[in-house]
Enzyme design. Structure first.
Site, short mmCIF file in Angstrom:
data_model
loop_
_atom_site.label_atom_id
_atom_site.label_comp_id
_atom_site.label_asym_id
_atom_site.label_seq_id
_atom_site.Cartn_x
_atom_site.Cartn_y
_atom_site.Cartn_z
N TRP A 75 0.93 -1.09 -0.12
CA TRP A 75 -0.03 -0.03 0.09
C TRP A 75 0.56 1.22 -0.02
CZ3 TRP A 75 -1.20 -3.39 4.33
CH2 TRP A 75 -0.30 -3.21 5.38
N TYR A 108 -3.79 1.53 -5.21
CA TYR A 108 -2.46 2.07 -4.71
C TYR A 108 -1.26 2.45 -5.82
CZ TYR A 108 -3.94 -0.72 -0.54
OH TYR A 108 -4.60 -1.19 0.70
N SER A 206 -13.60 -5.09 3.11
CA SER A 206 -12.51 -4.42 3.78
C SER A 206 -13.31 -3.12 4.44
CB SER A 206 -11.61 -4.05 2.91
OG SER A 206 -10.60 -3.38 3.50
N GLN A 348 13.77 -3.54 7.02
CA GLN A 348 12.58 -3.62 7.71
C GLN A 348 11.49 -5.08 7.67
OE1 GLN A 348 10.27 -0.42 6.10
NE2 GLN A 348 11.35 1.11 7.18
#
Length: 386
Positions: A75, A108, A206, A348
């Protein structure tokens, strides 16, 4: 209408059940592995384990689709901030680490995220049965004439996503937010048509309200259509009501699973510092498609900031990063079938994957309890996993 009032309405429609899924906590391992002397968990049909990374696989809701408990989202940075080489490295490492869920959406990066993900999948040549693609139709960000969840917008939107992804079908097609101006029957019938035409294997919701999910399920059963199998929603230590109060109900009653996003909504780099921005995805300046201003640092109260600081101290005592603590806390909720997370760097991603070890390692952890529903405060109660 508050989430608590919505929950009360849901209870009026659905009879309360005795065996609800437990609240999110880091209190114990699954019963099948908690007291095992063997360092390797015992696999089962309900839960299987990746022996190398500890990734767990569960059926999504009460469907037969088995998904990893961590998924990779696209995203924030796919198609905008990441180069194709970096994005490919992240996706490849995620796949090789046992992640089989890759989440994206039509808006996105204005569709560039889907294009980039599709290119990577085509280049890698992995077996199509070995990964799960989840895409969303986000109708709220479109022009006024294209807004809504009419049959036309749903079918054409999914078809456009398939072209960008360069796939014959997606595994799960999600509808982002219900459309109050469109009949629920039309939405359910359109999603059923997409599945019957081979464009998707499952469909879900969602950011829907619990009553909306129940309405979709009821209509699907009434008209012999295909009901939703999953609801994707926000879940973290500061946003707990919906997942912990409502989702166990709809899982046990109608079999709808839960995928969550934004596990570390209040700390981008997993540590507390007076100078960092305590933001969620809306903090990224170049982020296009969806904005989320609810978690910006301007809206955080000093009390929330103080709690984040306390959590960072706790993470240091546990020997893990704050991001790992966030992730492990979300993963311990049995009602959550998959936690979606993003990564801008390999570091990350590896930091997020390390949360699997925090979840299962024998170390002192904390369970969080409500003290003030208005500020979602908690008190810390230290105990051991087992």
């Amino acid at each position: 209408m508050s989430v608590r009032n919505e929950h009360n309405k849901t209870n009026a429609t659905i009879q309360n059940i005795q065996n609800k899924a437990p609240m999110a906590s880091l209190e114990c391992l699954d019963e099948s592995t908690a007291y095992s002397e063997s360092p390797m968990p015992t696999p089962s049909r309900q839960t299987s384990v990746h022996w190398t990374t500890g990734m767990r696989y569960r059926n999504l809701g009460k469907s037969g689709l088995k998904i990893s408990n961590i998924g990779l989202g696209t995203w924030v940075n796919f198609g905008t901030q990441l180069s194709e080489e970096t994005a490919e490295e992240i996706v490849t490492t995620a796949y090789e680490s046992g992640i089989n869920v890759f989440d994206t959406a039509d808006l996105y990066a204005d569709g560039k995220a889907e294009v980039m993900l599709g290119k990577i999948l085509r280049k890698k040549g992995w077996r199509r049965s070995s990964y799960i693609i989840v895409t969303k139709l986000i109708w709220t960000g479109r022009s006024s004439v294209e807004k809504g969840l009419s049959r036309k917008q749903i079918i054409e939107g999914l078809h456009a996503s398939l072209i960008r992804l360069d796939l014959n079908y997606v595994d799960i097609f999600l509808v982002n937010k219900a459309d109050p101006m469109c009949p629920m029957e039309e939405i359910v019938r359109a999603c059923t048509y997409c599945i019957q035409q081979g464009m998707a294997l499952y469909w879900g919701t969602s950011r829907w309200k619990t009553m909306e999910v129940m309405e979709a399920y009821t209509i699907a059963r009434q008209f012999n259509q295909i009901p939703p199998v999953v609801e994707e929603t926000e879940y973290h230590m500061f946003q707990r009501d919906k997942v912990e109060l409502c989702h166990p109900e709809i899982f046990h009653k109608i079999g709808v699973g839960t995928m969550t996003w934004s596990p570390q909504a209040f700390s981008l780099n997993g540590r507390f510092d007076e100078g960092i921005h305590l933001l969620s995805r809306g903090a990224i300046r170049n982020y296009s498609g969806i904005t989320d201003n609810s978690a910006s640092d301007d809206n955080l109260s000093p009390r929330h900031k103080a709690k984040i600081h306390q959590l960072s101290i706790l993470a240091d005592k546990l020997g893990c990063t704050l991001t790992q603590l966030y992730m492990a806390w979300c993963l311990k909720n049995d009602c959550v079938h998959c936690v979606l997370t993003g990564a801008s760097t390999m570091e990350q991603l590896l930091d997020h994957l390390q949360a699997l070890q925090v979840r299962s390692h024998r170390r002192r952890v904390c369970e969080f309890h409500y003290t003030d529903p208005e500020v979602k405060g908690w008190k810390l109660c230290g105990h051991y996993l087992y």
